[in-house]
Design an enzyme around this catalytic site. Structure first.
Site, mmCIF file in Angstrom:
data_model
loop_
_atom_site.group_PDB
_atom_site.id
_atom_site.type_symbol
_atom_site.label_atom_id
_atom_site.label_comp_id
_atom_site.label_asym_id
_atom_site.label_seq_id
_atom_site.Cartn_x
_atom_site.Cartn_y
_atom_site.Cartn_z
ATOM 1 N N GLY A 1 0.810 -1.233 0.000
ATOM 2 C CA GLY A 1 0.000 0.000 0.000
ATOM 3 C C GLY A 1 0.834 1.269 0.000
ATOM 4 O O GLY A 1 0.322 2.354 -0.255
ATOM 5 N N GLY A 2 2.124 1.143 0.297
ATOM 6 C CA GLY A 2 3.022 2.286 0.185
ATOM 7 C C GLY A 2 2.819 3.362 1.233
ATOM 8 O O GLY A 2 2.132 3.168 2.239
ATOM 9 N N LYS B 1 -6.250 10.657 7.100
ATOM 10 C CA LYS B 1 -7.696 10.916 6.999
ATOM 11 C C LYS B 1 -8.450 10.287 8.167
ATOM 12 O O LYS B 1 -9.451 10.837 8.650
ATOM 13 C CB LYS B 1 -8.252 10.407 5.668
ATOM 14 C CG LYS B 1 -8.311 11.474 4.609
ATOM 15 C CD LYS B 1 -7.015 11.759 3.916
ATOM 16 C CE LYS B 1 -6.268 12.981 4.306
ATOM 17 N NZ LYS B 1 -5.000 13.147 3.589
ATOM 18 N N GLY C 1 8.425 5.591 -4.900
ATOM 19 C CA GLY C 1 7.818 6.695 -4.169
ATOM 20 C C GLY C 1 8.763 7.757 -3.661
ATOM 21 O O GLY C 1 9.787 8.079 -4.288
ATOM 22 N N SER C 2 8.432 8.270 -2.483
ATOM 23 C CA SER C 2 9.187 9.398 -1.934
ATOM 24 C C SER C 2 9.319 9.248 -0.426
ATOM 25 O O SER C 2 8.623 8.443 0.200
ATOM 26 C CB SER C 2 8.454 10.705 -2.247
ATOM 27 O OG SER C 2 7.175 10.698 -1.643
ATOM 28 N N MET D 1 2.560 15.188 -6.147
ATOM 29 C CA MET D 1 2.789 13.990 -5.325
ATOM 30 C C MET D 1 1.463 13.559 -4.735
ATOM 31 O O MET D 1 1.116 13.880 -3.594
ATOM 32 C CB MET D 1 3.825 14.286 -4.261
ATOM 33 C CG MET D 1 5.217 14.364 -4.843
ATOM 34 S SD MET D 1 6.427 14.298 -3.547
ATOM 35 C CE MET D 1 7.918 13.976 -4.445
ATOM 36 N N HIS E 1 -31.747 18.689 -5.555
ATOM 37 C CA HIS E 1 -31.981 19.682 -4.503
ATOM 38 C C HIS E 1 -32.526 18.983 -3.259
ATOM 39 O O HIS E 1 -33.373 18.119 -3.381
ATOM 40 C CB HIS E 1 -32.998 20.716 -4.989
ATOM 41 C CG HIS E 1 -33.344 21.718 -3.930
ATOM 42 N ND1 HIS E 1 -32.486 22.730 -3.576
ATOM 43 C CD2 HIS E 1 -34.446 21.837 -3.135
ATOM 44 C CE1 HIS E 1 -33.041 23.444 -2.611
ATOM 45 N NE2 HIS E 1 -34.234 22.925 -2.325
#
Ligand code: FAD
Length: 461
Positions: A39-40, A51, A144-145, A314, A440
């Site tokens: 999942g990195g 989150k 990745g980073s 990113m 609405h």
């Protein structure tokens, strides 16, 4: 030696999604990941845990202050930080298990360890002193980073930490200094402010959220200040001094700022460590990002790269799109990423979301545009739910009316932007949005009204 059509190094959103797509296209695929969980950055220490904490801290703040005028009061609101962290970890574990399942379902071979390019079409995976070699027709780098720091300032992990540490403090720091007023700093600063920390954001530039539409960033700054985040813009941090239980943040031309925790949120750098790039002939640019052409091909034949590793926005969804486009170009001949239609979202309260060109960019490039804005306070659903802050701004080409950019600050902006991304992807005009029926009462009516405002015919303003 096992041989594969594709070996992917790095199982973040760029890598694992590319692996699945290649497997769907009938290819024999292996994925190399050095961490236990797939999942990195996004899943382990990025998008998802941040989150989870934003949602939980929002609940806590709402229970304390946010619901009184709605007739909901609590006699005693308490914070159980350990339980909040447990919930966060549970979410990550469940989703990581889900990716494991997806690898099995798609018959993707999982190789655990550090992957390195060790010859043409060859990857060596090392784990706990043991090495395994595999052969591949094509290799995709998606490593990745990692967090960046300011020159001369190291991240000790205890007092001065990156986002990874700020996602798992075991106590609420009395004071927290966030270095960097970008997305990550503001999201995590918001989490800890809500939980009781006195948070100061230090930003070198004279604005927050660089890259975002400046009008929207200005409004965000005003709202964040009202919420209790403190800001020092134009602040040049020159160093940190770690005391026994506190840190002094040294700022050019002013008194040091003392706090319990420092969050270094000055950006991220490409993760190219021990990948064997130089030996393999993979070129990087001045900032260390792997250079690729429009097909994500590096300077080494048969080696491709996507995601944070190649720079640009990113973002997890940008990495995913690139991963899919790369393998589709390789194995099915057509693949494409529309970089003008990549949304970006800041998950603060209110949320901030944008897609396409900012007003600043349009002015700079001399493109004539028409602009329509609509405030959330004039929307029925926003009134009913008490989300009065913010606005939608639509920028459309003055001649063709084609939507060039949409910028939203307001409740659920991150969900609302999807319609605008689709509009840009399909080359819609603001008139197309204005003539589309929106349910609405929903917040999405703010988008329709902003589109009507482009032609100066808003109904509810
Ligand atoms: P990564 O997700 O970084 O994955 C790379 C993987 O490669 C890692 O698992 C790493 O362990 C592995 N790896 C590296 N080197 C090797 C090697 N040699 N051998 C084997 N494995 C290796 N983006 C969003 O879109 N939305 C958000 O809300 C959001 N929130 C964020 C919040 C935080 C706090 C942070 C830090 C980032 C956030 N991001 C968000 C950015 C997002 O996480 C990244 O853009 C995304 O993860 C990049 O995906 P990637 O596949 O390129 O790399």
């Amino acid at each position: 030696m096992a041989k594969f059509d594709l070996v992917v190094i790095g199982a973040g959103p760029g890598g694992y999604v590319a692996a699945i797509r290649a497997a769907q296209l009938g290819k024999k695929v292996a994925i190399v990941e050095k961490e236990k969980q797939l999942g990195g950055t996004c899943l382990r220490v990025g998008c998802i845990p941040s989150k989870a904490l934003l949602e939980s801290s929002h609940l806590y703040e709402n229970a304390q202050v946010g619901m009184k005028d709605r007739g909901v009061t609590f006699s005693k609101v308490q914070l159980d930080l350990a339980a909040m962290m447990k919930h966060k970890s549970g979410v990550v574990d469940t989703l990581a298990g889900g990716i494991d399942g997806l690898m099995k379902k798609n018959k993707i071979e999982r190789l655990v360890g550090h992957g390195k390019l060790t010859g043409k079409g060859q990857v060596t995976i090392s784990s706990r002193g043991e090495e395994v070699q595999v052969e591949a027709d094509q290799i995709l780098l998606a490593t990745g980073s990692v967090p960046a720091s300011l020159p001369g300032m190291s991240i000790d992990g205890e007092y001065v930490g990156s986002s990874t540490e700020a996602l798992k403090y075991d106590e609420v720091p009395k004071q927290m200094v966030v270095i960097g007023g970008g997305v990550i700093g503001l999201e995590l600063g918001t989490v800890w402010r809500r939980l009781g920390s006195q948070v100061t954001v230090l930003e070198y530039m004279d604005r927050i959220l660089p890259g975002l539409d400046s009008e929207i960033a200005k409004e965000a700054l005003k709202l964040f200040k009202q919420q209790g985040l403190e800001f020092q813009l134009g602040a040049k941090v020159t160093g940190v001094k770690i005391n026994r239980k506190t840190v002094d943040v040294l700022i050019d031309g002013q008194e040091p700022l003392r706090c319990e925790k420092v969050l270094m949120a000055v950006g991220r750098r490409p993760n190219t460590g021990s990948l064997g790039l130089e030996e393999a002939g993979v070129e990087v640019d001045q900032r260390g990002f792997v250079k690729v052409n429009s097909r994500y091909q590096t300077s080494a034949p048969g080696v491709f790269a996507v995601g944070d590793l190649i720079g640009g926005a990113m973002l997890a969804h940008k990495a995913e799109e690139e991963g899919i486009a790369c393998v589709e170009q390789l194995f099915s001949s057509y693949g494409h990423v529309n970089y003008n239609a990549i949304p970006s979202v800041v998950y603060t309260d209110p949320e901030i979301a944008s897609v396409g060109k900012t007003e600043d960019e349009l002015k700079e490039s001399g493109i004539e545009y028409r602009k329509g804005s609509f405030p959330f306070m004039a929307n029925g659903r926003a009134r009913a739910s008490g989300h009065l802050e913010g606005k939608v701004k639509i920028l459309a080409d003055a001649k063709t009316d084609r939507v060039l950019g949409v910028h939203i600050i307001g409740a659920n902006a991150g969900e609302l932007i999807a319609e605008c991304v689709a509009a840009i992807e399909f080359g819609a005009s603001s008139e197309d949005i204005a003539r589309t029926c929106h349910a609405h009462p929903t917040l999405s009516e703010t988008i329709k009204e902003a589109a009507l405002a482009v032609d100066k015919r808003t109904i509810h303003m």
